[in-house]
Design an enzyme around this catalytic site. Structure first.
Site, PDB file in Angstrom:
ATOM      1  N   THR A 131       0.948  -1.329   0.075  1.00 49.15           N
ATOM      2  CA  THR A 131      -0.160  -0.096  -0.033  1.00 49.15           C
ATOM      3  C   THR A 131       0.897   1.155   0.033  1.00 49.15           C
ATOM      4  OG1 THR A 131      -1.408   1.309   1.389  1.00 49.15           O
ATOM      5  CG2 THR A 131      -0.149  -0.248   2.517  1.00 49.15           C
ATOM      6  N   ASP A 132       0.350   2.350  -0.457  1.00 49.63           N
ATOM      7  CA  ASP A 132       0.980   3.615  -0.505  1.00 49.63           C
ATOM      8  C   ASP A 132       1.195   4.082   1.116  1.00 49.63           C
ATOM      9  OD1 ASP A 132      -1.752   4.339  -0.054  1.00 49.63           O
ATOM     10  OD2 ASP A 132      -1.735   5.922  -1.499  1.00 49.63           O
TER      11      ASP A 132
HETATM   12  P1  NAD Z   1     -10.163  -6.586   2.527  1.00 48.39           P
HETATM   13  O1  NAD Z   1     -10.121  -6.394   4.063  1.00 48.39           O
HETATM   14  O2  NAD Z   1     -11.482  -6.348   1.791  1.00 48.39           O
HETATM   15  O3  NAD Z   1      -9.838  -8.235   2.366  1.00 48.39           O
HETATM   16  C1  NAD Z   1      -8.988  -8.990   3.100  1.00 48.39           C
HETATM   17  C2  NAD Z   1      -9.192 -10.484   2.820  1.00 48.39           C
HETATM   18  O4  NAD Z   1      -8.206 -11.081   3.480  1.00 48.39           O
HETATM   19  C3  NAD Z   1     -10.617 -10.958   3.437  1.00 48.39           C
HETATM   20  O5  NAD Z   1     -11.310 -11.934   2.431  1.00 48.39           O
HETATM   21  C4  NAD Z   1     -10.154 -11.697   4.554  1.00 48.39           C
HETATM   22  O6  NAD Z   1     -10.845 -12.901   5.129  1.00 48.39           O
HETATM   23  C5  NAD Z   1      -8.868 -12.313   4.102  1.00 48.39           C
HETATM   24  N1  NAD Z   1      -7.753 -12.520   5.360  1.00 48.39           N
HETATM   25  C6  NAD Z   1      -7.500 -11.817   6.422  1.00 48.39           C
HETATM   26  N2  NAD Z   1      -6.828 -12.250   7.280  1.00 48.39           N
HETATM   27  C7  NAD Z   1      -6.449 -13.451   6.539  1.00 48.39           C
HETATM   28  C8  NAD Z   1      -5.508 -14.765   6.753  1.00 48.39           C
HETATM   29  N3  NAD Z   1      -4.584 -14.525   7.901  1.00 48.39           N
HETATM   30  N4  NAD Z   1      -5.281 -15.730   5.946  1.00 48.39           N
HETATM   31  C9  NAD Z   1      -6.337 -15.871   4.879  1.00 48.39           C
HETATM   32  N5  NAD Z   1      -6.994 -14.696   4.430  1.00 48.39           N
HETATM   33  C10 NAD Z   1      -7.163 -13.752   5.303  1.00 48.39           C
HETATM   34  O7  NAD Z   1      -8.985  -5.906   1.929  1.00 48.39           O
HETATM   35  P2  NAD Z   1      -8.758  -5.141   0.382  1.00 48.39           P
HETATM   36  O8  NAD Z   1      -9.381  -3.907   0.733  1.00 48.39           O
HETATM   37  O9  NAD Z   1      -9.341  -6.160  -0.689  1.00 48.39           O
HETATM   38  O10 NAD Z   1      -7.318  -5.365   0.688  1.00 48.39           O
HETATM   39  C11 NAD Z   1      -6.424  -6.294  -0.040  1.00 48.39           C
HETATM   40  C12 NAD Z   1      -5.092  -5.870   0.103  1.00 48.39           C
HETATM   41  O11 NAD Z   1      -4.705  -4.940  -0.768  1.00 48.39           O
HETATM   42  C13 NAD Z   1      -4.531  -5.881   1.485  1.00 48.39           C
HETATM   43  O12 NAD Z   1      -3.265  -6.473   1.559  1.00 48.39           O
HETATM   44  C14 NAD Z   1      -4.378  -4.242   1.442  1.00 48.39           C
HETATM   45  O13 NAD Z   1      -3.423  -3.877   2.291  1.00 48.39           O
HETATM   46  C15 NAD Z   1      -4.045  -3.903   0.221  1.00 48.39           C
HETATM   47  N6  NAD Z   1      -4.324  -2.578  -0.361  1.00 48.39           N
HETATM   48  C16 NAD Z   1      -5.614  -2.002  -0.221  1.00 48.39           C
HETATM   49  C17 NAD Z   1      -6.081  -0.979  -0.708  1.00 48.39           C
HETATM   50  C18 NAD Z   1      -7.588  -0.461  -0.347  1.00 48.39           C
HETATM   51  O14 NAD Z   1      -7.758   0.715  -0.669  1.00 48.39           O
HETATM   52  N7  NAD Z   1      -8.473  -1.198   0.062  1.00 48.39           N
HETATM   53  C19 NAD Z   1      -5.333  -0.116  -1.055  1.00 48.39           C
HETATM   54  C20 NAD Z   1      -3.982  -0.582  -1.638  1.00 48.39           C
HETATM   55  C21 NAD Z   1      -3.467  -1.817  -0.822  1.00 48.39           C
HETATM   56  O1  DAU Z   2      -4.086   4.062   0.876  1.00 50.91           O
HETATM   57  C1  DAU Z   2      -4.337   2.806   0.467  1.00 50.91           C
HETATM   58  C2  DAU Z   2      -5.312   2.624   1.870  1.00 50.91           C
HETATM   59  O2  DAU Z   2      -6.444   3.091   1.632  1.00 50.91           O
HETATM   60  C3  DAU Z   2      -5.004   0.818   2.241  1.00 50.91           C
HETATM   61  O3  DAU Z   2      -3.686   0.323   2.278  1.00 50.91           O
HETATM   62  C4  DAU Z   2      -6.152   0.604   3.115  1.00 50.91           C
HETATM   63  O4  DAU Z   2      -6.303  -0.871   3.154  1.00 50.91           O
HETATM   64  C5  DAU Z   2      -7.434   1.074   2.927  1.00 50.91           C
HETATM   65  O5  DAU Z   2      -8.312   0.859   4.012  1.00 50.91           O
HETATM   66  C6  DAU Z   2      -7.270   2.554   2.738  1.00 50.91           C
HETATM   67  O6  DAU Z   2      -6.981   3.338   3.820  1.00 50.91           O
HETATM   68  P1  DAU Z   2      -7.649   4.802   4.332  1.00 50.91           P
HETATM   69  O7  DAU Z   2      -7.453   4.739   5.699  1.00 50.91           O
HETATM   70  O8  DAU Z   2      -7.127   5.716   3.490  1.00 50.91           O
HETATM   71  O9  DAU Z   2      -9.282   4.546   3.853  1.00 50.91           O
HETATM   72  P2  DAU Z   2     -10.589   4.698   4.603  1.00 50.91           P
HETATM   73  O10 DAU Z   2     -11.610   4.185   3.640  1.00 50.91           O
HETATM   74  O11 DAU Z   2     -10.527   4.020   5.972  1.00 50.91           O
HETATM   75  O12 DAU Z   2     -10.534   6.352   4.908  1.00 50.91           O
HETATM   76  C7  DAU Z   2     -10.259   7.299   3.709  1.00 50.91           C
HETATM   77  C8  DAU Z   2     -10.416   8.563   4.185  1.00 50.91           C
HETATM   78  O13 DAU Z   2     -11.841   8.968   4.869  1.00 50.91           O
HETATM   79  C9  DAU Z   2      -9.355   8.883   5.456  1.00 50.91           C
HETATM   80  O14 DAU Z   2      -8.848  10.046   5.147  1.00 50.91           O
HETATM   81  C10 DAU Z   2     -10.368   8.800   6.744  1.00 50.91           C
HETATM   82  C11 DAU Z   2     -11.696   9.277   6.145  1.00 50.91           C
HETATM   83  N1  DAU Z   2     -12.956   8.729   6.490  1.00 50.91           N
HETATM   84  C12 DAU Z   2     -12.975   7.448   6.705  1.00 50.91           C
HETATM   85  C13 DAU Z   2     -14.058   6.584   7.225  1.00 50.91           C
HETATM   86  C14 DAU Z   2     -14.396   5.372   7.257  1.00 50.91           C
HETATM   87  C15 DAU Z   2     -13.820   9.483   7.285  1.00 50.91           C
HETATM   88  O15 DAU Z   2     -13.718  10.933   7.216  1.00 50.91           O
HETATM   89  N2  DAU Z   2     -15.090   8.959   7.798  1.00 50.91           N
HETATM   90  C16 DAU Z   2     -15.081   7.728   7.844  1.00 50.91           C
HETATM   91  O16 DAU Z   2     -16.351   7.076   8.357  1.00 50.91           O
END
Ligand code: NAD
Ligand code: DAU
Length: 345
Positions: A131-132
């Site tokens: 992740t960033d």
């Molecule tokens: P998510 O929370 O939606 O999904 C995570 C999945 O991993 C779930 O299905 C969960 O059951 C599984 N999991 C958790 N622990 C586990 C374990 N011990 N063994 C096997 N499976 C397990 O997450 P996401 O948003 O889909 O993110 C996926 C990946 O991408 C993560 O590594 C996250 O750090 C990275 N990422 C997410 C974002 C974002 O904005 N969502 C951005 C950049 C990177």
């Molecule tokens: O940048 C990549 C990351 O983005 C991933 O690595 C993480 O897995 C993913 O969860 C996400 O992290 P953030 O903390 O940026 O995402 P989130 O959706 O939790 O929050 C986005 C922004 O919105 C952050 O500035 C917090 C704010 N926020 C979030 C929630 C849930 C609010 O203001 N209100 C809220 O209820």
């Protein structure tokens, strides 16, 4: 290549938001690909996300934790796995502030487990989906971007666990020659994102005319990318990424949280009176912004989905899938497993 003529990869976290999109997208576009999908089905894992693949023999779901090194090893042997893409993680910053333990176990322990398997079996490729957030926070008033050379400076327990995992990936490449690549993507949005994250939470709350909790002043900036563009980049990192390299992934789409919330309210025709300013997240990173030029240059990747179009279609997806939303909100999605799959341990 497996003996059955298919190329088989093991991916983790494939019942989550990004993982399920990745599995569906890859099986739809890569005709000779078979995917072993390992997921622990934590609160964030939802088998309803994979419903469309129930009859697809190229998708093999295994309910297990990636920390189970012995099982990961035997799965890779049994299915003649060529490489691993590690998508599984505890992914929510607010949860990591409450309790860091599962983040250490899955994000660090799980990564070391999969790296160990990749080393022992001399797999062809290992991709770490990072992740960033590992780069820390940028100044709101600068035009600085995160590059692959930006020093790691994680600020939350979540990003600290992801940065630690990245260091293990680096070490296993350096010491054991594991052909590992790291991707570091910005904030994803799209269908099937768990409604603890900003965009789906705000869509579902606005839809029901519930209040929209904006942390602090709402001026924190994130760099949003559609999940399908991210999944395309992950696949290209697997296919073309150079071992030992890091690739930043982003869509040049910086937006303040308040701008996102206003856009959602406007598309849904709801009043801005629903916005409720709440106590800020402790240690809240101010701004993320990605320079993805290396991925574009070296992986031949480019994002394709403009944000306005992606946000509109994401909102439509949530409106058109009330059952998915209701099952999540009621916790019913967790029953789906017992009806559909056997546990493999
Ligand atoms: P998510 O929370 O939606 O999904 C995570 C999945 O991993 C779930 O299905 C969960 O059951 C599984 N999991 C958790 N622990 C586990 C374990 N011990 N063994 C096997 N499976 C397990 O997450 P996401 O948003 O889909 O993110 C996926 C990946 O991408 C993560 O590594 C996250 O750090 C990275 N990422 C997410 C974002 C974002 O904005 N969502 C951005 C950049 C990177
Ligand atoms: O940048 C990549 C990351 O983005 C991933 O690595 C993480 O897995 C993913 O969860 C996400 O992290 P953030 O903390 O940026 O995402 P989130 O959706 O939790 O929050 C986005 C922004 O919105 C952050 O500035 C917090 C704010 N926020 C979030 C929630 C849930 C609010 O203001 N209100 C809220 O209820």
């Amino acid at each position: 290549m497996s003996s059955n003529g298919n190329k088989t990869i093991l991916i983790s976290g494939g019942a989550g938001f990004i993982g399920s999109t990745f599995v569906m997208q890859m099986l739809a576009t890569q005709s000779n690909l078979r995917i072993i999908n390992v997921d622990a089905l934590t609160y964030a894992g939802n088998l309803e996300n994979l419903q469309s693949l129930e009859q697809d023999e190229r998708h093999i779901f295994v309910h297990a934790e990636i920390q189970n090194t012995e099982l990961m090893d035997s799965l890779c042997r049994q299915y003649e796995v060529e490489g691993i893409i590690n998508i599984a993680a505890e992914s929510h910053v607010d949860r990591s502030i409450h309790d860091a333990s599962p983040f250490i176990e899955t994000n660090i322990g799980g990564t070391v487990s999969l790296l160990t398997v990749a080393r022992n079996l001399k797999l062809k490729k290992y991709v770490q989906v990072s992740t960033d957030e590992v780069y820390g926070s940028l100044d709101l008033n600068s035009d600085e971007l995160f590059t692959e050379e930006t020093p790691l400076a994680p600020n939350s327990p979540y990003s600290a666990s992801k940065a630690s995992a990245d260091m293990f990936v680096r070490a296993f490449h350096h010491t054991h020659d594991v052909p590992a690549v790291i991707t570091r993507c910005s904030n994803n949005y799209g269908p099937r994102q768990f409604p603890e994250k900003l965009i789906p939470l705000m869509i579902l709350n606005a839809k029901e005319s519930r209040s929209l909790p904006v942390y602090g002043d709402g001026m924190n900036v994130r760099d949003w990318i559609h999940v399908e563009d991210h999944c395309d980049a992950i696949w290209r990192a697997y296919e073309y990424g150079k071992p030992g390299e890091v690739y930043n992934i982003g869509s040049d789409n910086e937006c303040s949280n308040l701008h996102i919330v206003h856009s959602i309210l406007s598309i849904l025709g709801k009043s801005t009176d629903l916005i409720q300013y709440v106590t800020d997240r402790p240690g809240h990173d101010r701004r993320y912004a990605i320079d993805a030029s290396k991925a574009k240059r070296e992986l031949g990747w480019a994002p394709r989905i403009p944000f306005e179009q992606g946000l509109q279609s994401t909102i439509e997806w949530y409106l058109e899938h009330p059952e998915w939303c209701e099952h999540i909100l009621s916790g019913q999605y967790r029953d789906y497993y017992s009806q559909q799959y056997h546990r493999e341990r």
